[in-house]
Write a protein that holds these residues in place. Structure first.
Motif, PDB file in Angstrom:
ATOM      1  N   THR A 216      29.480 -15.224   7.320  1.00  0.00           N
ATOM      2  CA  THR A 216      28.339 -14.345   7.614  1.00  0.00           C
ATOM      3  C   THR A 216      27.147 -14.814   6.785  1.00  0.00           C
ATOM      4  O   THR A 216      27.320 -15.495   5.764  1.00  0.00           O
ATOM      5  CB  THR A 216      28.644 -12.875   7.246  1.00  0.00           C
ATOM      6  N   TRP A 217      25.976 -14.483   7.243  1.00  0.00           N
ATOM      7  CA  TRP A 217      24.775 -14.791   6.483  1.00  0.00           C
ATOM      8  C   TRP A 217      23.708 -13.748   6.800  1.00  0.00           C
ATOM      9  O   TRP A 217      23.860 -12.983   7.758  1.00  0.00           O
ATOM     10  CB  TRP A 217      24.289 -16.209   6.769  1.00  0.00           C
ATOM     11  N   GLN A 218      22.690 -13.761   5.985  1.00  0.00           N
ATOM     12  CA  GLN A 218      21.605 -12.795   6.166  1.00  0.00           C
ATOM     13  C   GLN A 218      20.500 -13.409   7.008  1.00  0.00           C
ATOM     14  O   GLN A 218      20.119 -14.569   6.800  1.00  0.00           O
ATOM     15  CB  GLN A 218      21.039 -12.371   4.808  1.00  0.00           C
ATOM     16  N   GLU A 219      20.026 -12.653   7.981  1.00  0.00           N
ATOM     17  CA  GLU A 219      18.935 -13.133   8.825  1.00  0.00           C
ATOM     18  C   GLU A 219      18.053 -11.937   9.160  1.00  0.00           C
ATOM     19  O   GLU A 219      18.561 -10.955   9.714  1.00  0.00           O
ATOM     20  CB  GLU A 219      19.524 -13.744  10.104  1.00  0.00           C
ATOM     21  N   ASN A 220      16.802 -12.041   8.790  1.00  0.00           N
ATOM     22  CA  ASN A 220      15.864 -10.935   9.023  1.00  0.00           C
ATOM     23  C   ASN A 220      16.408  -9.609   8.480  1.00  0.00           C
ATOM     24  O   ASN A 220      16.337  -8.570   9.138  1.00  0.00           O
ATOM     25  CB  ASN A 220      15.544 -10.781  10.515  1.00  0.00           C
TER      26      ASN A 220
END
Lengths: 757, 190
Positions: A216-220
């Motif tokens: 998972t990663w952070q986007e906006n």
């Protein structure tokens, strides 16, 4: 059963009948049966060495065969694909029944989360497949040059270390690629795996054609789900570690990316030399950067498919239902045997109060009766949350911890409470010479011997805890179905001549890494006689215990020791006493016949490479046959439509040999067929007018243009006849073009037939 | 009932004396010498499975074995290919093959008499749920042929029949006579 699946099995049954009548070419039938999971088995070439002489087995079928060098009556193996290893209790019971009635009452769990039944007669397979289909299981593409079972970590959704549950993604991928037009023309098998984390060994993404590892990663400001994608991994004789394709592919992109990869592999992968046809060779040849570029180019031109993202709604809704409420284990009521089993076979889930129970299966086997008992236990304590593992075991998930003592007692009553899951005594082995055509040495015989030795030592307290976490994996030959490269101590079967007599041997690999998704392969050290393998393991494990540094793992120890010292160690066990002194070395474990390699047959692992067009033409024939059945039944509309469809299938097949991307649209098929085969006169025979192709092509054009058609008996009957002629002409066209291609290649000195491995 | 796939198991006495692994070379030798009427193909070792098939001798027509199902050992044979004759004849054919294997195993020199088959207890099982599910209806259809066969096998001696109660298991019966019957005598009646 879905109508589509029912029809597929009917078609296969029809192919069996046609083959018996000599109306299907043997390579085509072989690939058709492989794609339905009906595989060959040892001695199916009708030859067997009985320990004294090589004998021809006088099967009653005579010359009838089910593929090249594969006798019709010889027992075969039926592979049953279980996507991500997930099963219901009902499915387990049905397979138990099938194992009794068509096999030998034993279910064998494989290293790809499949179930295999052995000693199955080809004529029993349609009924077997129907009964599987009735509970939602297909054997389609379980073997052959196809996308094999999509595997996934059996702890997906309940594991402490995972990024998220990969189960719905693995399921979506399995059914998206199953029967997909872009996966039907590959030169070799194709394997896909999912893992929830990078550290574990449950998913083994690094040994796959495509491996997906959840991240998972952070986007906006939002958490985005996706996968690290690796490609071009594979074991086999020459193992390749997968290469990083992309560090982070968003979840909505994984299906089209896989489709694009399949297209590039089908188009550019080797088709003639089976030994170089896996995708790992293509990635290696092109280089990962060029491979990536080609795949991304392909991705851009893929026609949109709503399934790419449609499954994400199911992902969001996907939940496994525990059968019972969570409840902690009462630690005051433990017995020593339960506690010992719990230590190795119970994994506390990330959901408090629940646990995963591993049912250890010696050699990956369980009986039909045991399977039914296990289904009962699952129904009582875990629901339909059953999964097969790549270590050839079965897990029950969502067991309330408080129920563990009862589960243990009931497993014990079924003979399924063997401890030591994933420990040294839980030896993984492929079928080897027991049933595999390619087996050189008895992997199962050796595995059984080692399992019993280590189990006895563990029970008597003689097994040092430092050894217990080691993995032993054995393959009967270099093809690595036992995944020997990934073991601390791995073996694969070979043979050696000693004094003119053949002796079964195993080559030793040391220091492979199961963890980190199979991140490192073992070093091949040397060969030792089969019967000296246990002695060798005792020697190297004693040396490890004696010389290891504090906290040093076995893999690090053998790497520190170095290949030269390891070779010397192996060589201590290389000698074989003369035949006159000790004959036991000249036969294999649990097989008293004097050892021979003459029983090795031709592998069907890849099947013959049968061009897609041949399957298309066969499908067209099947459709026109169905049209004739509708005609007999008086359903003229259906007969007419089926006959028309049969011509479209044949025409599309021919077009596809030139235009990969032909859409499933009648207008486009007819237009492309006309431009490429009719206007160019390729469809028209030039040799003595064997087929008046031009005239037959008009049958398709006329029917296609007849938009306001009346469905009458006469018209339907005529169209069925016309469709048959059109398909014959399509066959003629295909054969002429194939011949011209062969002649052209011969003129340039290129090989015209597939090379053998 | 058009049943072709079925089997018999004649239970062994003192069967724990039998070393299963010792049967492997015996079965391989039987293949070498064509010791049984079927086309013998291969030997399978399932000794690692509790209450399992034990050691099997795979033939084209069916499968022989020293079986451990139900935690009871015995000599078993079941047919896998179509048989000729009516059902009572087919039952006799399959029983005869089972008894031939049982007699051969009992007489096997390498086993030193470890295998003893008293002949007074057998299990019959239909191995085809599509034709013979474990239901009262299927049993009613089977029973006349089965009784006719058992009357012949036991030559009028009384016997009891106990049906397999679990509907998920195969349609089957365990048949017992009070007195042991020599395998030779049973074979002569078939």
């Amino acid at each position: 059963m879905s109508p589509e699946l029912a029809r597929e099995i009917d078609v296969f049954e029809g192919q069996i009948a046609l083959k018996k009548q000599g109306k299907i070419e043997e390579k085509l039938f072989a690939e058709a049966r492989l794609r339905r999971g009906a595989y060959g088995q040892r001695y199916d070439n009708g030859q067997r060495h009985d320990g004294i002489v090589q004998r021809t087995i006088p099967f009653p079928c005579g010359d009838l065969n089910k593929g090249p060098e594969t006798v019709w009556d010889a027992p075969g193996m039926q592979r049953i694909k279980i996507p991500f290893g997930g099963m219901t209790a009902e499915q387990l019971e049905v397979i138990a029944d099938l194992a009794e009635e068509y096999s030998g009452a034993v279910l064998h769990v494989t290293t790809r989360q499949d179930i295999q039944l052995h000693y199955v007669h080809i004529e029993d397979t349609p009924d077997l497949m129907r009964r599987l289909a009735a509970v939602g299981i297909t054997t389609r593409e379980a073997c052959g040059n196809a996308v094999r079972n999509v595997t996934a970590c059996p702890r997906a959704g309940v594991c402490h270390g995972e990024s998220f549950d990969v189960t719905p993604y693995a399921k979506a991928m399995a059914y998206f690629l199953l029967g997909h037009p872009d996966t039907q023309d590959m030169g070799r098998k194709f394997k896909v795996a999912f893992s929830g984390c990078k550290d574990g060994g449950c998913g083994l993404t690094n040994i796959h054609d495509i491996g997906f590892t959840a991240k998972t990663w952070q986007e906006n400001g939002q958490t985005k789900r996706g996968f690290e994608v690796v490609v071009g991994g594979g074991l086999g004789a020459v193992p390749y570690e997968a290469k990083l394709f992309d560090e982070a592919v968003p979840e909505e992109e994984i299906l089209p990316l896989a489709q694009a990869i399949c297209r590039v592999f089908a188009r550019l992968g080797e088709k003639r030399n089976r030994g170089r046809a896996r995708m790992k060779f293509l990635v290696d040849k092109l280089g990962i950067d060029e491979f990536r570029r080609l795949v991304l180019e392909e991705r851009k031109i893929l026609p949109h498919d709503p399934r790419w993202t449609g499954y994400l709604e199911e992902v969001a809704a996907y939940r496994e239902q525990p059968l019972k409420p969570a409840k902690k284990l009462d630690l005051t009521q433990l017995t020593p045997s339960f506690d010992a089993w719990r230590a190795t076979n119970v994994y506390p889930q990330k959901q408090p109060g629940y646990a995963v129970v591993t049912v250890t299966l010696p050699l990956g086997d369980l009986t039909s009766w045991q399977a039914r008992q296990l289904a009962d236990i699952a129904r009582k304590y875990a629901g339909d949350n059953i999964r097969l593992t790549v270590e050839q075991n079965i897990v029950l998930r969502w067991v309330a911890e408080a129920d563990l003592p009862a589960v243990y007692r009931e497993l014990e009553a079924a003979g399924l409470s063997v401890g030591g899951a994933s420990k040294i005594e839980d030896v993984v082995a492929c079928p080897g010479t027991d049933t595999c055509k390619l087996g050189i040495a008895s992997s199962r015989g050796l595995a059984a011997e080692l399992h019993e030795r280590f189990k006895a030592r563990q029970q008597s307290g003689e097994l040092d805890p430092a050894l217990r976490d080691l993995h032993i994996k054995i393959s009967g030959c270099f093809n690595s179905c036992g995944q020997h490269h990934l073991a601390d101590i791995g073996f694969y079967g070979v043979s050696r001549k000693v004094g003119g007599t053949t002796v079964p041997h195993f080559r030793v690999l040391l220091g492979g890494q199961w963890e980190n998704n199979g991140a490192a392969y073992g070093q091949t050290i040397g060969g030792i006689p089969s019967k000296r393998v246990p002695e060798f393991i005792d020697r190297i494990s004693a040396k490890y215990l004696e010389e290891r540094q504090e906290g040093e793992r076995f893999r690090d120890y053998v790497n520190r020791l170095g290949k030269k010292a390891l070779k010397e160690l192996v060589d201590e066990f290389a000698t074989v006493p003369p035949y006159a002194v000790d004959r036991s070395y000249y036969s294999d474990w649990r097989d008293p016949r004097e050892f021979t390699i003459s029983d090795i047959g031709t592998g069907e692992c890849a099947g013959a490479v049968v061009p897609r067009i041949e399957f298309d033409l066969q499908a067209a024939e099947q459709r026109v046959f169905e049209a004739s059945v509708y005609l007999d039944e008086g359903d003229y509309r259906k007969a007419d439509e089926a006959a028309y469809q049969s011509m479209l299938i044949a025409a599309a097949g021919l077009v596809r040999t030139q235009l990969w991307d032909i859409a499933d649209d009648p207008d486009q098929i007819v237009a492309e067929f006309k431009a490429r085969f009719y206007d160019t006169q390729l469809f028209q025979s030039k040799d003595a007018g064997q087929y008046a192709g031009g005239k037959f092509a008009q049958y398709l054009f006329n029917r296609h243009a007849d938009k306001d058609r009346a469905f009458t008996a006469d018209k339907a009957r005529r169209l069925v006849e016309e469709a048959q002629l059109f398909i014959e002409a399509a066959y003629g066209c295909h054969h002429r073009l194939q011949e011209q291609q062969s002649q052209a290649m011969a003129a340039f000195g290129a090989p015209t037939a597939p090379a053998e491995v | 009932m058009d049943l072709h796939k079925f089997g018999f198991k004649f239970f062994a006495a003192d069967a724990e004396r039998v070393d299963l692994l010792a049967l492997i070379p015996v079965f391989h030798r039987w293949i070498q010498t064509d010791a049984l009427p079927d086309l013998l193909l291969d030997v399978g070792d399932y000794s690692h499975l509790p209450a399992g098939p034990g050691i099997i001798l795979v033939a084209h027509e069916g499968t022989y074995g020293f079986d451990e199902a139900g935690h009871r050992r015995g000599v078993q044979y079941y047919s896998k290919r179509p048989l000729s004759g009516d059902l009572p004849e087919r039952l006799a054919t399959v029983a005869r093959k089972t008894l031939l294997a049982a007699r051969l195993l009992a007489d096997e020199p390498e086993l030193n008499g470890a295998v003893r088959i008293p002949g007074n207890e057998l299990r019959f099982f239909a191995n085809d749920r599509l034709i013979a599910p474990n239901t009262d209806e299927a049993y009613a259809a089977l029973e006349p042929a089965l009784r006719s066969f058992l009357d012949r096998l036991y030559a009028g001696a009384p016997y009891t029949i106990e049906r397999e109660p679990d509907p998920r298991e195969r349609l089957g019966v365990t048949v017992r006579t009070e007195q042991p019957v020599a395998l030779e005598a049973l074979l002569e009646r078939l």
